[in-house]
Design an enzyme around this catalytic site. Structure first.
Site, PDB file in Angstrom:
ATOM      1  N   GLY A  29      22.831  13.999 -29.673  1.00  0.00           N
ATOM      2  CA  GLY A  29      22.372  14.685 -28.642  1.00  0.00           C
ATOM      3  C   GLY A  29      23.240  13.737 -27.259  1.00  0.00           C
ATOM      4  N   ALA A  30      23.479  12.655 -27.311  1.00  0.00           N
ATOM      5  CA  ALA A  30      24.060  11.591 -26.282  1.00  0.00           C
ATOM      6  C   ALA A  30      25.362  12.242 -26.046  1.00  0.00           C
ATOM      7  CB  ALA A  30      23.898  10.391 -26.781  1.00  0.00           C
ATOM      8  N   GLY A  69       0.791  -1.282   0.082  1.00  0.00           N
ATOM      9  CA  GLY A  69      -0.122   0.052  -0.012  1.00  0.00           C
ATOM     10  C   GLY A  69       0.823   1.347  -0.146  1.00  0.00           C
ATOM     11  N   GLY A  70       0.348   2.174   0.737  1.00  0.00           N
ATOM     12  CA  GLY A  70       0.936   3.655   0.670  1.00  0.00           C
ATOM     13  C   GLY A  70       2.484   3.385   1.294  1.00  0.00           C
TER      14      GLY A  70
HETATM   15  C1  HXC Z   1      -3.052  -4.385  12.047  1.00  0.00           C
HETATM   16  C2  HXC Z   1      -1.962  -6.461  11.413  1.00  0.00           C
HETATM   17  C3  HXC Z   1      -1.709  -5.705  10.119  1.00  0.00           C
HETATM   18  C4  HXC Z   1      -2.272  -4.595   9.727  1.00  0.00           C
HETATM   19  C5  HXC Z   1      -0.965  -7.485   9.766  1.00  0.00           C
HETATM   20  N1  HXC Z   1      -1.357  -7.481  11.005  1.00  0.00           N
HETATM   21  N2  HXC Z   1      -1.197  -6.762   9.136  1.00  0.00           N
HETATM   22  N3  HXC Z   1      -2.754  -5.659  12.167  1.00  0.00           N
HETATM   23  N4  HXC Z   1      -2.986  -3.939  10.598  1.00  0.00           N
HETATM   24  N5  HXC Z   1      -2.110  -3.993   8.887  1.00  0.00           N
HETATM   25  C6  HXC Z   1      -1.188  -8.625  12.202  1.00  0.00           C
HETATM   26  C7  HXC Z   1      -2.174 -10.000  11.976  1.00  0.00           C
HETATM   27  O1  HXC Z   1      -3.368  -9.710  12.205  1.00  0.00           O
HETATM   28  C8  HXC Z   1      -1.719 -10.673  12.598  1.00  0.00           C
HETATM   29  O2  HXC Z   1      -2.000 -10.558  14.173  1.00  0.00           O
HETATM   30  C9  HXC Z   1      -0.085 -10.474  12.577  1.00  0.00           C
HETATM   31  O3  HXC Z   1      -0.116  -9.128  12.257  1.00  0.00           O
HETATM   32  C10 HXC Z   1       0.686 -11.176  11.699  1.00  0.00           C
HETATM   33  O4  HXC Z   1      -0.203 -11.080  10.235  1.00  0.00           O
HETATM   34  P1  HXC Z   1      -0.551 -12.405   9.626  1.00  0.00           P
HETATM   35  O5  HXC Z   1      -1.392 -12.185   8.445  1.00  0.00           O
HETATM   36  O6  HXC Z   1      -0.590 -13.787  10.385  1.00  0.00           O
HETATM   37  O7  HXC Z   1       0.777 -12.684   8.785  1.00  0.00           O
HETATM   38  P2  HXC Z   1       1.305 -13.399   7.258  1.00  0.00           P
HETATM   39  O8  HXC Z   1       0.367 -14.548   7.214  1.00  0.00           O
HETATM   40  O9  HXC Z   1       2.776 -13.396   7.326  1.00  0.00           O
HETATM   41  O10 HXC Z   1       0.741 -12.205   6.409  1.00  0.00           O
HETATM   42  C11 HXC Z   1       1.388 -11.017   6.445  1.00  0.00           C
HETATM   43  C12 HXC Z   1       0.642 -10.058   5.608  1.00  0.00           C
HETATM   44  C13 HXC Z   1      -0.700  -9.881   6.111  1.00  0.00           C
HETATM   45  C14 HXC Z   1       0.745 -10.301   4.122  1.00  0.00           C
HETATM   46  C15 HXC Z   1       1.385  -8.695   5.853  1.00  0.00           C
HETATM   47  O11 HXC Z   1      -1.038  -9.781   7.670  1.00  0.00           O
HETATM   48  C16 HXC Z   1      -1.519  -8.870   5.468  1.00  0.00           C
HETATM   49  O12 HXC Z   1      -1.912  -8.862   4.255  1.00  0.00           O
HETATM   50  N6  HXC Z   1      -1.753  -7.727   6.218  1.00  0.00           N
HETATM   51  C17 HXC Z   1      -2.853  -6.539   5.789  1.00  0.00           C
HETATM   52  C18 HXC Z   1      -1.835  -5.916   4.572  1.00  0.00           C
HETATM   53  C19 HXC Z   1      -2.391  -4.488   4.256  1.00  0.00           C
HETATM   54  O13 HXC Z   1      -3.365  -4.916   3.322  1.00  0.00           O
HETATM   55  N7  HXC Z   1      -2.251  -3.520   5.094  1.00  0.00           N
HETATM   56  C20 HXC Z   1      -2.890  -2.249   4.747  1.00  0.00           C
HETATM   57  C21 HXC Z   1      -2.021  -1.735   3.766  1.00  0.00           C
HETATM   58  S1  HXC Z   1      -2.590  -0.016   2.985  1.00  0.00           S
HETATM   59  P3  HXC Z   1      -2.084 -11.944  15.164  1.00  0.00           P
HETATM   60  O14 HXC Z   1      -2.694 -11.230  16.380  1.00  0.00           O
HETATM   61  O15 HXC Z   1      -3.301 -12.797  14.358  1.00  0.00           O
HETATM   62  O16 HXC Z   1      -1.042 -12.399  15.009  1.00  0.00           O
HETATM   63  C22 HXC Z   1      -1.602   0.884   3.858  1.00  0.00           C
HETATM   64  C23 HXC Z   1      -2.076   2.325   3.481  1.00  0.00           C
HETATM   65  C24 HXC Z   1      -0.777   3.131   3.862  1.00  0.00           C
HETATM   66  O17 HXC Z   1      -0.711   0.347   4.553  1.00  0.00           O
HETATM   67  C25 HXC Z   1      -1.267   4.477   3.372  1.00  0.00           C
HETATM   68  C26 HXC Z   1      -0.159   5.346   3.763  1.00  0.00           C
HETATM   69  C27 HXC Z   1      -0.437   6.547   2.723  1.00  0.00           C
END
Ligand code: HXC
Length: 513
Positions: free
Chosen positions: A403-404, A169-170
């Protein structure tokens, strides 16, 4: 007092444990180190000083040591690398997936501010699930605060991102705003939208590695500059990069004892084929003139028709830019223009002299290139060199066409010292193209057009495709024996040590993007 010390020690242990044994095991199972292990491996022994150890969301009752998100999922502080100060954060995937909430971001911002104030490089070891979903807009605001500081600190201190897990994401935009991005094979990913979202929206199926892995971003997108097979190798490469860099824009890079190249300068006479259409590897030239024959490439896997990287001459860091004749004949295209321009600007920010080796037949022709905006991308090189005020030396090895010739830091763009080897050919275009245009009628009228064309090409090459017309105008300072290249570089750099050049005062320029 003893009670209080015991309580403190227990609290520290809770923070140090991060997400606990099970999650640490999971992290190791993925071939990844924990945040603290990474810091331990990267920094000099016992040099890490943690900042914000006990920062904690929603702390209302401080009397217990039950901490829901130890360390807020990020370890922040400073330490030394080979004796040099760096500010650093390491996201802790074992705590809420290293996700970024308000205080996680605040901890990072704190070390960014300290790095800028104290003039030391800033390094981020990224391993995070992105914005902490539960914290909503507070996480987004946190990211914004980091991006803002990345931008303000750009050109003030080197900023380096090391991707050691997911970065989605961001969240990818902080690394994108930093100077260099490192990635690790099979364990680090960068993408704006992951494979599942892509499948839902466009129907395309792609693996995380193919979409945003180290190979993709090093070879195809150019988002990353360095690729490593393991975390250990990655951190070693990062140390090597740091060894070339100054701590900030006001201090010089560390100076090492001078070292002669280990490869023979005599071989420089044979390395460039006399036939201008024959390829060779320009790295073989570079390694025969720099200290210890040690050339550290940046963006090594991207836009391979150009080569950029760091080396040392007489112990001092230089930035090297070269066309690579063995790929696309060393033509400039969209990607190599971006690669060169960004590297030149980095070096100029941090007072690193530029040495440019030229062997370029021109900008790459093609509908793709025109459609993709070769005009505006190519303009970046012109802008970057013209804007640069660091010492600049260019050496034409063979072709410098059209030009290069200008783009590769011709004298007209500000090269302080312009040199050429006797094999140099400086012209508006290559002899074949030029002959076809200016002798078209003579060739057509001739009884043997093929023989006439060959004769005219040879004649053109002899008369015009050499360095002496350019040297006669004073646009080359000298035509040199290739074996003396290093000696000329040493003397030129010495004479340019106290170079001072200013540009008109303005808020900032408007580089074509
Ligand atoms: C809160 C999160 C989290 C998140 C993971 N966790 N991502 N908690 N917010 N964004 C937590 C899970 O709930 C889990 O907690 C622990 O971290 C480990 O995650 P798993 O999913 O078990 O690990 P894994 O299977 O290795 O997968 C990792 C992952 C997946 C691929 C990163 O967790 C995932 O897809 N997370 C969401 C990613 C996402 O969409 N993020 C938002 C992006 S948008 P527990 O307690 O169960 O162990 C963004 C916007 C930014 O970031 C904008 C900036 C301008």
């Amino acid at each position: 007092m003893e009670d209080k010390l015991k309580f403190l020690e227990e609290r520290r242990q809770v923070v140090f444990q991060g997400g606990g044994d099970k999650r640490i095991e999971d992290q190791h199972g993925k071939g990844k180190l924990t945040a603290r292990e990474r810091l331990e491996q990267f920094l000099d022994p016992d040099s890490f000083v943690e900042v914000g150890t006990f920062v904690q969301t929603g702390l209302e009752d401080a009397s217990t040591n039950e901490i829901p998100l130890p360390g807020e999922g990020v370890v922040t502080g400073y330490g030394t690398v080979e004796g040099k100060l760096v500010y650093i954060f390491a996201q802790d995937f074992t705590v809420a997936g290293g996700s970024l909430g308000e205080l996680h971001a605040a901890k990072i911002c704190r070390v960014m501010d300290l790095a800028a104030k104290n003039g030391a490089p800033f390094i981020g070891l990224q391993d995070s699930g992105g914005a902490r979903i539960q914290e909503g807009v507070m996480s987004l605001d946190g990211y914004g605060n980091i991006f803002y500081r990345n931008t303000l600190n750009s050109g003030v201190i080197p900023q380096i991102s090391v991707i050691m897990g997911p970065c989605a994401g961001g969240a990818v935009y902080s690394p994108a705003l930093t100077d260099f991005v490192f990635m690790v094979d099979n364990s680090s990913y960068m993408f704006i939208t992951g494979p599942q979202v892509i499948k839902a929206v466009t129907g395309e199926e792609v693996t995380p590695e193919k979409l945003g892995g180290a190979l993709t971003h090093n070879e195809t997108s150019g988002v990353a500059h360095f690729r490593a097979a393991s975390e250990q190798e990655c951190l070693e490469k990062l140390k090597k990069l740091l060894s070339f860099l100054p701590p900030n824009n006001l201090n010089d890079a560390p100076v090492l004892p001078p070292a002669e190249p280990t490869l023979s300068a005599e071989e420089l006479l044979q390395l460039v084929p006399p036939d201008p259409n024959k390829p060779y590897d320009v790295v073989d030239i570079i390694t025969r003139v720099v200290d210890g024959s040690d050339f550290f490439q940046v963006h090594e896997h991207y836009a391979k028709n150009a080569v950029v990287g760091f080396a040392r001459i007489e112990g001092r860091t230089v930035g090297i830019i070269a066309n690579q004749p063995k790929v696309l004949s060393g033509c400039l295209d969209i990607n190599s223009s971006d690669k060169i321009a960004r590297f030149v600007r980095f070096c100029d920010c941090f007072n690193i002299p530029l040495i440019t080796f030229v062997d370029v037949p021109g900008y790459l022709p093609g509908v793709n290139q025109e459609d993709g905006g070769i005009i505006r991308h190519g303009a970046k090189i012109l802008y970057a060199y013209s804007e640069a005020t660091v010492p600049q030396i260019s050496i034409i090895l063979r072709k410098a066409y059209g030009g290069a010739y200008i783009a590769m830091n011709g004298r007209c763009l500000g090269a302080d010292v312009a040199l050429a080897w006797p094999t140099a050919e400086v012209a508006v275009m290559g002899p074949e193209g030029a002959t076809n245009i200016i002798y078209r009628k003579e060739i057509e009228k001739s009884e043997d057009p093929q023989a006439e064309r060959t004769r005219r090409v040879d004649e053109y090459r002899f008369r015009y495709a050499n360095p002496y017309i350019t040297a006669a105008r004073g646009w080359l300072d000298d035509v040199i024996d290739p074996r003396n290249t290093r000696r000329h570089l040493v003397r030129s750099l010495e004479s340019l040590k106290s170079k001072f050049e200013e540009r008109p005062r303005k808020k900032h320029g408007n580089i074509p993007l």
